[in-house]
Write an enzyme that holds these catalytic residues in place. Structure first.
Site, PDB file in Angstrom:
ATOM      1  N   HIS A  96      -9.632   2.771   0.269  1.00 46.30           N
ATOM      2  CA  HIS A  96      -8.222   2.382   0.214  1.00 46.30           C
ATOM      3  C   HIS A  96      -7.936   1.805  -1.170  1.00 46.30           C
ATOM      4  CE1 HIS A  96      -4.305   1.222   1.117  1.00 46.30           C
ATOM      5  NE2 HIS A  96      -4.467   0.471   2.187  1.00 46.30           N
TER       6      HIS A  96
ATOM      7  N   CYS B  19       0.810  -1.217   0.000  1.00 41.80           N
ATOM      8  CA  CYS B  19       0.000   0.000   0.000  1.00 41.80           C
ATOM      9  C   CYS B  19       0.843   1.267   0.000  1.00 41.80           C
ATOM     10  CB  CYS B  19      -0.947  -0.008   1.191  1.00 41.80           C
ATOM     11  SG  CYS B  19      -2.009  -1.470   1.230  1.00 41.80           S
TER      12      CYS B  19
ATOM     13  N   HIS C  18      -1.678   7.780   6.396  1.00 37.32           N
ATOM     14  CA  HIS C  18      -2.046   6.519   5.740  1.00 37.32           C
ATOM     15  C   HIS C  18      -3.475   6.173   6.141  1.00 37.32           C
ATOM     16  CE1 HIS C  18      -1.331   2.900   3.552  1.00 37.32           C
ATOM     17  NE2 HIS C  18      -1.584   2.133   4.605  1.00 37.32           N
TER      18      HIS C  18
END
Length: 770
Positions: free
Chosen positions: A690, A525, A652
């Site tokens: 996400h 990610c 994040h």
């Protein structure tokens, strides 16, 4: 901050090899030993008699999982590529003693091409379940009956192809360097790239660019290639790969560092690597003493030829890539790049990509008003009878909504520039969105002579995985009647482009009508910021005049929902970063692209001040605040900006209790400040979900949009988690948009976090241009 340090030769201080018949580099005493590796080829097991492919494949059935700290439960999830790479890296590191002072600055960079056996197994499991559900639905079975028969089939399917909470981690290309870092106890930057058969060359160039700065002092570079099935081979043959060469599996690791570091540590230098270059056209053919290689090793090609160069005691090696152009590696350094005058890199333009239309105005409105792209699964996106269950179950998902693209089928995406149907139907939907998003940049990018295109992406796209199902389908466990194989387009010239992440970069170069160095990056990610890191380092070194860099991923595909549900990572309602009762993230499709240059730009939107990273892989899944803090510390050490003057941090922010707590804890080490000037924190994942590899790029686009509108958008979760140590910084999470005022020095400054599975962390500091 400026750095006039030129690129210097690499010192290769150790090599490790795992090739057919070769378990250690030291087994290659003579060139005859090397030639034996590829001269005893035979038809590959899956090769057709009418179209035979000769090669040598690896048998790693004796792999020692315990040595590399892989629990028994997860062993079937770990790919062959990972196992081979670990063995090669172990061989390379065996004779070296790494001092503690180098471990924070020892990078782990890997190269692969196309997918892994783990990725193909996961895709086949999900594809088989959907195909069986569609067959039963077509027969008129009631929904309850379809669900029951699907659930009955999941157990034998799991026993046949494996099924664990580690399946997603096991298939990720970035798990390879993360596991090497775990084994070697290094904490430097970490990523895997796909440069096709120039992957090794891209690793060497990346190391050269990184060694100009103190956050990188050595690197373990590992390339690995496996050939898994016939469709994969046929895609490569369509690109011009020779059917007559020996197709060679294996892995090679090079431990490299600056010459000064080698001398300080007393490490012997096996060879130096000076010129590491590519040319796009008009290149000379190999001279008689450097004939074309007799083997094709995919991502391992360049490193194989370097091993051969060392054994033959030659001064260079070279080759022609099937992606176009030539490459050359010289022991001597005869060419020199002119470093950028200023380390700051200008952002010329940006384009966010979300589940909404490609409209910057709507993008900002969604951010400013705290809205989102949340929508229910459509029947085309997710077969509910096959996968959606009310509780967590094997090979299922428990969520009903995502922040997806309106369409996942290439035929449903309208392009801004016409494309042949035979090409379009073989491309990935992310590639079509990427082409549309960068549509207006053609004239702008053509102003630059030396260009690179670096894409953060899943390195094995859906087409690659679907083609792999052909090879695995016959091995499916028996069911009530044969499961029909889904219809797939036949393999042609465009199939390879649609199958791999580097194909996206190549398509963009063709779209713009330019010659460009192209590759793709995967760092879980954190992929987008890893790609930005590579672009920034290359621009600072003077390797390119401009780089188009970004990331994009469809994170809402059935296979992603199933794999993430197995890890219990998804929110049952919606993602709420930093909120009370945060229970996970909502997947979203998207990402973004930016255009960067080191040349003076009168209308730059912002400048990247510094970027760095770390990998603390103590756990492959649990975040570590100290590892994240190390990435922040290394980044701030590369800029003159005072951390206390950074006003906003784009987090994040995955909305997991453990992840949110770890991230907030990591910030206090570097961003602690006066209580009257809090650090504002937010996360674009609240608005758009996400996006995995695209997440960092979307975060960067959010900050750029906020710069332009001079406002900090909210992350409106209503009730913040009172147990988060926000007051220790202090930090605030705005619940409504607020003015972004200039700091005392008349500037706006922000930072961005991107963290990934395997302890991969990247951090970026950015400043609005005056």
């Amino acid at each position: 901050m400026s750095n006039d340090k030129h690129i210097a030769p690499l010192a290769v201080v150790s090599m490790g090899c795992v090739l057919p018949g070769v378990d250690h580099f030291r087994a290659l005493d003579t060139i005859a030993d090397w030639e034996t590796v590829f001269q005893s080829a035979s038809p590959l097991a899956w090769s057709e008699t009418s179209r035979p492919i000769q090669g040598r494949q690896m048998d790693d059935s004796g792999f020692d999982f315990k040595k590399f700290s892989i629990p028994p439960l997860f062993r079937k999830a770990v790919s062959r590529e990972t196992r081979l790479a670990l063995r090669a890296a172990e061989d390379a590191l065996a004779g070296l003693v790494l001092p503690e002072s180098l471990r924070d600055c020892c990078d782990q960079f890997c190269a692969i091409h196309l997918g892994s056996d783990a990725a193909y197994r996961n895709a086949t499991k999900v594809g088989a379940l959907r195909a069986l559900a569609e067959k039963l639905q077509a027969q008129g079975c009631p929904a309850a009956e379809v669900r029951r028969r699907l659930d009955d089939y999941k157990q034998p399917l799991a026993e046949s192809l494996g099924c664990s909470s580690h399946d997603r981690v096991g298939e990720m290309a970035s798990s390879i360097p993360a596991r090497i870092a775990h084994f070697a106890h290094t904490r430097g930057k970490c990523q895997t790239l796909d440069g096709a058969d120039k992957g090794g060359l891209r690793l060497l160039q990346l190391a050269q660019d990184c060694f100009r700065y103190h956050d990188s002092q050595m690197a373990v570079l590992t390339s690995v290639q496996c050939f898994h099935h016939r469709p994969q081979a046929y895609m490569l043959l369509e690109q011009g790969v020779s059917q007559d060469a020996c197709w060679l599996e294996g892995a090679i690791s090079l431990v490299v560092c600056p010459l000064a570091v080698a001398h300080e540590q007393g490490w012997p230098v096996l060879t130096q690597l000076g010129d590491i270059v590519t040319t796009h056209d008009g290149s000379p053919q190999p001279e008689a003493d450097h004939p074309a290689a007799l083997y094709f090793a995919g991502a391992n090609q360049v490193f194989c030829q370097i091993v051969e160069m060392v054994l033959r005691q030659h001064q260079r090696c070279e080759g022609r890539s099937f992606t176009g152009g030539r490459w050359q590696v010289n022991v001597a350094q005869t060419q020199s790049l002119t470093p950028a005058v200023d380390d700051r890199v200008a952002i010329v333009d940006y384009q966010p990509i979300t589940g909404h239309p490609l409209d910057k105005t709507q993008f900002w409105q969604t951010l400013e008003q705290g809205e989102d792209a949340l929508r229910e699964h459509s029947a085309a996106h997710v077969n509910a009878e096959a996968f959606v269950r009310t509780t967590q179950q094997k090979l299922s998902t428990y969520i009903h909504r995502t922040m997806s693209f309106p369409a996942h089928s290439p035929s449903d995406v309208a392009l801004k520039k016409p494309m042949m149907p035979a090409k379009k139907q073989r491309l990935d939907v992310t590639q079509l969105y990427a082409l549309n998003s960068c549509h207006s940049w053609s004239e702008k990018i053509r102003q630059f002579e030396r260009v690179a295109i670096i894409i953060a992406s899943n390195l094995s796209l859906s087409a690659d995985r679907l083609q792999a199902m052909r090879a695995l389908w016959s091995g499916l466990p028996g069911s009530e009647g044969a499961i029909p194989l889904p219809e797939l387009p036949s393999i042609n010239h465009w199939s390879w482009y649609g199958a791999c992440g580097i194909g996206t970069a190549q398509l963009l170069a063709q779209y713009f009508g330019i010659s460009a160095d192209c590759y793709a990056v995967e760092a879980a990610c954190a992929s987008s910021l890893a790609a930005v890191h590579d672009a920034v380092r290359a621009l600072q070194a003077g390797r390119y005049d401009a780089v188009i860099v970004g990331g994009i991923e469809t994170a809402t595909l059935e296979r992603d929902l199933v794999l993430c549900s197995a890890q219990m990572m998804l929110s049952v309602s919606r993602i709420r970063p930093f909120s009370q009762g945060a229970d996970g993230f909502t997947p979203g499709d998207g990402g973004g692209f930016v255009m960067l240059t080191h040349h003076p730009v009168p209308r730059a939107i912002a400048t990247i001040e510094a970027i760095s990273g770390s990998c603390d892989s103590y756990s492959m899944t649990a975040p570590d605040p100290l590892g994240q803090a190390l990435a922040i510390k290394k980044t701030l050490s590369l800029t003159a900006i005072d951390a206390q003057t950074v006003q906003y941090l784009e987090a994040h922010g995955t909305g997991t209790e453990l992840g949110d707590r770890s991230e907030v804890m990591s910030l206090k080490y570097s961003y602690h400040r006066d209580k009257h000037s809090p650090l504002y924190i937010g996360s674009a994942k609240y608005n758009f979900g996400h996006c995995f590899a695209g997440a960092g790029a979307l975060s960067l686009c959010k900050v750029l949009s906020a710069f332009e509108h001079e406002r900090i958008p909210p992350t409106p979760v209503s009730e913040l988690n009172v147990d988060l140590p926000l007051g220790d910084i202090p930090a605030e999470v705005p619940q409504q948009a607020i003015p972004w005022r200039l700091s005392e020095d008349g500037q706006r400054k922000a930072a961005i976090n991107a963290f990934g599975t395997g302890g991969i962390n990247y951090h970026l500091v950015i400043r609005q241009s005056s």
